[in-house]
Design a protein around this motif. Structure first.
Motif, PDB file in Angstrom:
ATOM      1  N   ARG A 153      18.370 -53.981  49.637  1.00 11.50           N
ATOM      2  CA  ARG A 153      18.381 -53.074  48.439  1.00 11.50           C
ATOM      3  C   ARG A 153      16.914 -52.944  48.118  1.00 11.50           C
ATOM      4  O   ARG A 153      16.084 -53.920  48.473  1.00 11.50           O
ATOM      5  CB  ARG A 153      19.279 -53.556  47.251  1.00 11.50           C
ATOM      6  CG  ARG A 153      20.563 -52.821  47.356  1.00 11.50           C
ATOM      7  CD  ARG A 153      21.448 -53.298  45.826  1.00 11.50           C
ATOM      8  NE  ARG A 153      21.044 -51.798  45.156  1.00 11.50           N
ATOM      9  CZ  ARG A 153      21.975 -51.792  44.142  1.00 11.50           C
ATOM     10  NH1 ARG A 153      23.142 -52.513  44.018  1.00 11.50           N
ATOM     11  NH2 ARG A 153      21.833 -50.656  43.441  1.00 11.50           N
ATOM     12  N   SER A 154      16.506 -51.954  47.286  1.00  9.69           N
ATOM     13  CA  SER A 154      15.213 -52.005  46.608  1.00  9.69           C
ATOM     14  C   SER A 154      15.349 -52.243  45.164  1.00  9.69           C
ATOM     15  O   SER A 154      16.264 -51.921  44.395  1.00  9.69           O
ATOM     16  CB  SER A 154      14.578 -50.698  46.975  1.00  9.69           C
ATOM     17  OG  SER A 154      15.342 -49.725  46.207  1.00  9.69           O
ATOM     18  N   GLY A 155      14.121 -52.812  44.476  1.00 13.55           N
ATOM     19  CA  GLY A 155      14.243 -52.890  42.938  1.00 13.55           C
ATOM     20  C   GLY A 155      13.363 -54.305  42.922  1.00 13.55           C
ATOM     21  O   GLY A 155      12.895 -54.457  43.642  1.00 13.55           O
ATOM     22  N   ILE A 156      13.630 -54.792  41.389  1.00 12.78           N
ATOM     23  CA  ILE A 156      13.130 -56.104  41.043  1.00 12.78           C
ATOM     24  C   ILE A 156      13.964 -57.170  41.621  1.00 12.78           C
ATOM     25  O   ILE A 156      15.157 -57.219  41.343  1.00 12.78           O
ATOM     26  CB  ILE A 156      13.182 -55.981  39.580  1.00 12.78           C
ATOM     27  CG1 ILE A 156      12.484 -54.840  38.902  1.00 12.78           C
ATOM     28  CG2 ILE A 156      12.546 -57.575  38.941  1.00 12.78           C
ATOM     29  CD1 ILE A 156      10.957 -54.689  39.300  1.00 12.78           C
ATOM     30  N   TRP A 158      14.824 -60.537  41.393  1.00 10.70           N
ATOM     31  CA  TRP A 158      15.872 -61.320  40.841  1.00 10.70           C
ATOM     32  C   TRP A 158      17.049 -60.419  40.024  1.00 10.70           C
ATOM     33  O   TRP A 158      18.121 -60.774  40.168  1.00 10.70           O
ATOM     34  CB  TRP A 158      15.248 -62.067  39.578  1.00 10.70           C
ATOM     35  CG  TRP A 158      14.823 -61.519  38.206  1.00 10.70           C
ATOM     36  CD1 TRP A 158      13.537 -61.018  37.960  1.00 10.70           C
ATOM     37  CD2 TRP A 158      15.598 -61.149  37.201  1.00 10.70           C
ATOM     38  NE1 TRP A 158      13.382 -60.601  36.503  1.00 10.70           N
ATOM     39  CE2 TRP A 158      14.741 -60.581  36.138  1.00 10.70           C
ATOM     40  CE3 TRP A 158      16.840 -61.133  36.665  1.00 10.70           C
ATOM     41  CZ2 TRP A 158      15.163 -60.165  35.182  1.00 10.70           C
ATOM     42  CZ3 TRP A 158      17.155 -60.796  35.613  1.00 10.70           C
ATOM     43  CH2 TRP A 158      16.393 -60.131  34.546  1.00 10.70           C
ATOM     44  N   ILE A 159      16.702 -59.075  39.713  1.00  5.51           N
ATOM     45  CA  ILE A 159      17.683 -58.399  39.141  1.00  5.51           C
ATOM     46  C   ILE A 159      18.883 -57.978  40.094  1.00  5.51           C
ATOM     47  O   ILE A 159      19.968 -58.166  39.784  1.00  5.51           O
ATOM     48  CB  ILE A 159      17.198 -57.163  38.608  1.00  5.51           C
ATOM     49  CG1 ILE A 159      16.230 -57.373  37.327  1.00  5.51           C
ATOM     50  CG2 ILE A 159      18.320 -56.248  38.329  1.00  5.51           C
ATOM     51  CD1 ILE A 159      15.612 -56.416  36.492  1.00  5.51           C
ATOM     52  N   GLU A 160      18.276 -57.544  41.343  1.00  5.36           N
ATOM     53  CA  GLU A 160      19.141 -57.208  42.541  1.00  5.36           C
ATOM     54  C   GLU A 160      19.861 -58.462  42.979  1.00  5.36           C
ATOM     55  O   GLU A 160      20.966 -58.359  43.260  1.00  5.36           O
ATOM     56  CB  GLU A 160      18.487 -56.414  43.423  1.00  5.36           C
ATOM     57  CG  GLU A 160      17.790 -55.179  43.129  1.00  5.36           C
ATOM     58  CD  GLU A 160      18.754 -54.245  42.344  1.00  5.36           C
ATOM     59  OE1 GLU A 160      19.828 -54.226  42.784  1.00  5.36           O
ATOM     60  OE2 GLU A 160      18.339 -53.661  41.345  1.00  5.36           O
ATOM     61  N   VAL A 162      20.761 -61.008  41.301  1.00  2.00           N
ATOM     62  CA  VAL A 162      21.778 -61.456  40.255  1.00  2.00           C
ATOM     63  C   VAL A 162      23.110 -60.553  40.314  1.00  2.00           C
ATOM     64  O   VAL A 162      24.248 -60.604  40.341  1.00  2.00           O
ATOM     65  CB  VAL A 162      21.516 -61.480  39.087  1.00  2.00           C
ATOM     66  CG1 VAL A 162      22.567 -62.048  37.792  1.00  2.00           C
ATOM     67  CG2 VAL A 162      20.387 -62.864  39.025  1.00  2.00           C
ATOM     68  N   ARG A 163      22.621 -59.198  40.505  1.00  2.00           N
ATOM     69  CA  ARG A 163      23.607 -57.958  40.629  1.00  2.00           C
ATOM     70  C   ARG A 163      24.573 -58.260  41.849  1.00  2.00           C
ATOM     71  O   ARG A 163      25.720 -58.067  41.601  1.00  2.00           O
ATOM     72  CB  ARG A 163      23.024 -56.864  40.735  1.00  2.00           C
ATOM     73  CG  ARG A 163      23.441 -55.659  39.995  1.00  2.00           C
ATOM     74  CD  ARG A 163      22.856 -54.161  40.622  1.00  2.00           C
ATOM     75  NE  ARG A 163      21.565 -54.145  40.123  1.00  2.00           N
ATOM     76  CZ  ARG A 163      21.428 -53.198  38.986  1.00  2.00           C
ATOM     77  NH1 ARG A 163      22.135 -53.260  38.159  1.00  2.00           N
ATOM     78  NH2 ARG A 163      19.976 -53.137  38.792  1.00  2.00           N
TER      79      ARG A 163
END
Lengths: 231, 437
Positions: A153-156, A158-160, A162-163
């Motif tokens: 996935r792409s993103g920040i 740690w957020i991805e 945990v998500r």
């Protein structure tokens, strides 16, 4: 005073915290009665802990385990991969190999890949998944391999992570301690540290997190600690 | 839709030119006397060595003026120049209109140029990529409803560590405010949702997050796709009517306010120019909370470091909330230092008008023209810059690194959370939490 563990108020005439039972060990001058009471509190706390909601959720899931292995695309996370594979084999779990392409700007869909900055397109993810599949399958040739799945996935990061852990209800996250942002300035094994991603994931994850360091890092950590003591 | 293959369709250009060929545009184009007062108002002009090519008067005369003169019969090279000016040299911040003796709305004219470029398939890739997301998912970052709801649950759980009983209500009919957010909050900055939930819980607000029309941003508006921009904003209005809320609440986002409150009604064909549901910006609401004592600030927690306030163009200049923003800052900080110029005369951060989502290809220009803002901040010697706009927030963070400003960039929510008094009955009780698990 307040309990150093749980911040509960401790009355002046008491020797221990009535909430968390404080220390595991028995102090030399501690009366037998206090120690026994403390033991009782600890036992009650433990019962509460295993009966808690999250435990119940995992018990229901015990039929199928999932291990989330987060790779940073550098060989340094191979130690974490080995630990993840061992765990997955041991408890017959599905191993999810996961990488998050970091977003350059927290606003736009641009991400950083090995080829530089680009837009997060299907092709980028397909290419990444294929190479991850190839890299990690090759490591498990001629060995009993656990069930594996590659996700990206792409993103920040740690957020991805945990998500993903929440969404898949994984049993454990396995990851390395830190990654490099700029390939020109590689790992500095002399300076062991915990990166932002590992820090945030271990604080916020809904499940246990295993942070696996390389033997070199452990060694440098020992050296640093002993150097610190000498001072 | 990319910038690479374009086929010029003059009839489409003519159609847009004819549609806008009213008294307003005609008089603006003819009345401009090239006095140059707008030039000094424009941060692009100031940041680029006062090159006259960056003067707003030049920018609109060169693009829209020429388009009308040539009656739309232009070639590709000219359209590419228009594209470059409309997106690369203007953030539609409207500061120049304050200085124009005739009050010419130059941003409105550049917006028409953007629509013309869009009609020819000529728009920056960063904006083009958000458009299919709006069509398919109803938000610019392709966030699914499932992800939205799950992120809200996650953040409510985290917020309960700080404040008892925090919930994030989803699709609650009859709530007072329908809280619309920037998808950036779900994707990259979920803590923002947790902070909002904490503030609303302490203020005992009745609020809800909708599952459609929840994205208050409108990059279609900045991309020049007026039809889609109308649909985006209408989805929000419709949802608010369906949920029978009293007002739509806009998160700390600038252009969302411009879209929802001012341009949206026209884009969505509400002929009276008024949104069907009142629009309230977070800055206004937080100001009311502090004014009415619904949020109390702990004097001992007030911020001692020097603080400055970045007026987002679309919150301060274009929505008139500059004093409300300052009142909040004065309530939570001891050492507030204003930038100069400020309030409605404040310069754009340089990331507005779609500049930030246009991404890497425009980064260099964005950093160069942001120099004005960086110098403004440096002159205040502030250590914290507050901005109630996601767009300014990102731009200021980039400027912070580029110009080595050494500041901490925060939203209003962050500092309100740091300084507010949590009432006794809302303090989490660790004992009971243990039992609940």
């Amino acid at each position: 005073m307040n309990c150093p563990i749980c911040n509960n108020t401790i009355n002046e005439n008491e020797t221990f915290c009535r909430k968390c039972a404080w220390s595991i060990l028995r102090a030399d001058n501690e009366p037998e009665q206090d120690y026994e009471e403390r033991f009782k509190i600890a036992k009650k706390n433990w019962e509460r802990l295993i009966a808690c909601e999250c435990e119940a959720r995992y018990r229901h899931l015990h039929k199928e385990h999932k291990i989330l292995f987060c790779t940073d695309l550098y060989a340094s996370s191979d130690y974490a991969f080995k630990a993840a594979v061992d765990l997955a084999r041991e408890c017959d779990a599905e191993l999810i190999i996961y990488h998050v392409l970091e977003s350059r700007h927290r606003y736009s869909g641009q991400i950083i890949t090995a080829d530089g900055e680009t837009w997060a397109s299907k092709e980028v993810f397909d290419k990444l998944r294929t190479s991850l599949q190839k890299y990690y399958s090759a490591k498990l040739e001629n060995q009993p391999a656990p069930k594996m799945r590659v996700e990206a996935r792409s993103g920040i990061p740690w957020i991805e992570i945990v998500r993903m852990a929440r969404k898949e209800k994984v049993d454990m996250i396995v990851m390395g301690p830190y990654s490099i942002r700029d390939p020109k300035n590689g790992f500095d094994l002399e300076k062991p540290r915990l990166g932002e991603t590992a820090k945030q994931v271990s604080l916020r994850a809904p499940c246990p997190v295993a942070i696996v360091t390389s033997p070199d890092q452990r060694l440098s950590l020992e050296q640093q600690t002993s150097a610190g003591e000498e001072k | 839709m990319t910038e690479n293959n374009i086929k010029i369709d003059i009839s489409k250009i003519r159609e847009i030119l004819d549609k806008n060929n009213g008294a307003r545009i005609r008089s603006w184009l003819s009345i401009c006397s090239r006095c140059g007062l707008c030039a000094e108002a424009c941060f692009f002009f100031l940041a680029n060595d006062k090159n006259p090519k960056y003067a707003p008067a030049y920018k609109f005369q060169r693009t829209l003026g020429t388009l009308y003169k040539k009656k739309g019969k232009v070639d590709e090279a000219f359209l590419r120049e228009c594209h470059d000016i409309a997106w690369g040299e203007c953030t539609l911040c409207k500061r120049c209109s304050l200085y124009c003796p005739f009050g010419i709305d130059i941003a409105a004219m550049i917006a028409i140029v953007r629509s013309i470029c869009f009609s020819q398939g000529l728009i920056p890739e960063g904006l083009a990529r958000t458009l299919p997301n709006y069509e398919q998912f109803g938000n610019q970052m392709a966030v699914t409803v499932e992800d939205l709801v799950e992120t809200c649950e996650w953040m409510a759980e985290e917020a309960r560590d700080e404040i008892k009983n925090v919930t994030i209500p989803i699709d609650t009919s009859g709530a007072k405010y329908m809280y619309t957010i920037n998808p950036r909050e779900v994707m990259f900055y979920p803590q923002d949702l947790a902070m909002a939930a904490q503030i609303f819980t302490v203020a005992e607000e009745s609020w809800t997050i909708p599952t459609t029309g929840w994205d208050c941003t409108n990059l279609a508006m900045y991309a020049g796709n007026k039809e889609l921009a109308g649909k985006v904003v209408d989805a929000m209005y419709k949802k608010a009517l369906e949920l029978e809320v009293e007002a739509i609440l806009i998160t700390e986002c600038g252009h969302a306010m411009r879209s929802a409150a001012y341009e949206g009604p026209y884009l969505a064909n509400y002929r009276n120019g008024k949104p069907p549901v009142p629009i309230v910006h977070s800055v206004q609401l937080f100001y009311e909370y502090i004014r009415d004592g619904r949020i109390k600030i702990d004097p001992s927690k007030k911020i001692d470091l020097p603080v400055t306030y970045q007026d987002p163009c679309n919150v301060s200049r274009n929505a008139g909330l500059w004093e409300q923003g300052r009142e909040i800052v004065r309530a939570i900080c001891n050492d507030f230092r204003d930038m100069s110029p400020n309030r409605d005369h404040n310069h754009c951060c340089g990331g507005g008008g779609g500049f930030i989502p246009m991404g890497g290809p425009y980064r260099k220009r964005r950093m160069r023209s942001g120099r004005i803002k960086a110098e403004q901040i440096r002159a205040t010697e502030a250590k914290i810059v507050i901005s109630p706009c996601h767009n300014c927030y990102d731009q200021l963070n980039d400027l912070n690194k580029e110009y080595d400003l050494g500041v901490r960039v925060v939203s209003l929510k962050e500092l309100i959370i740091e300084t507010m008094v949590v009432p006794e009955h809302l303090k989490p009780n660790p004992e009971s939490q243990n039992e609940e698990g």
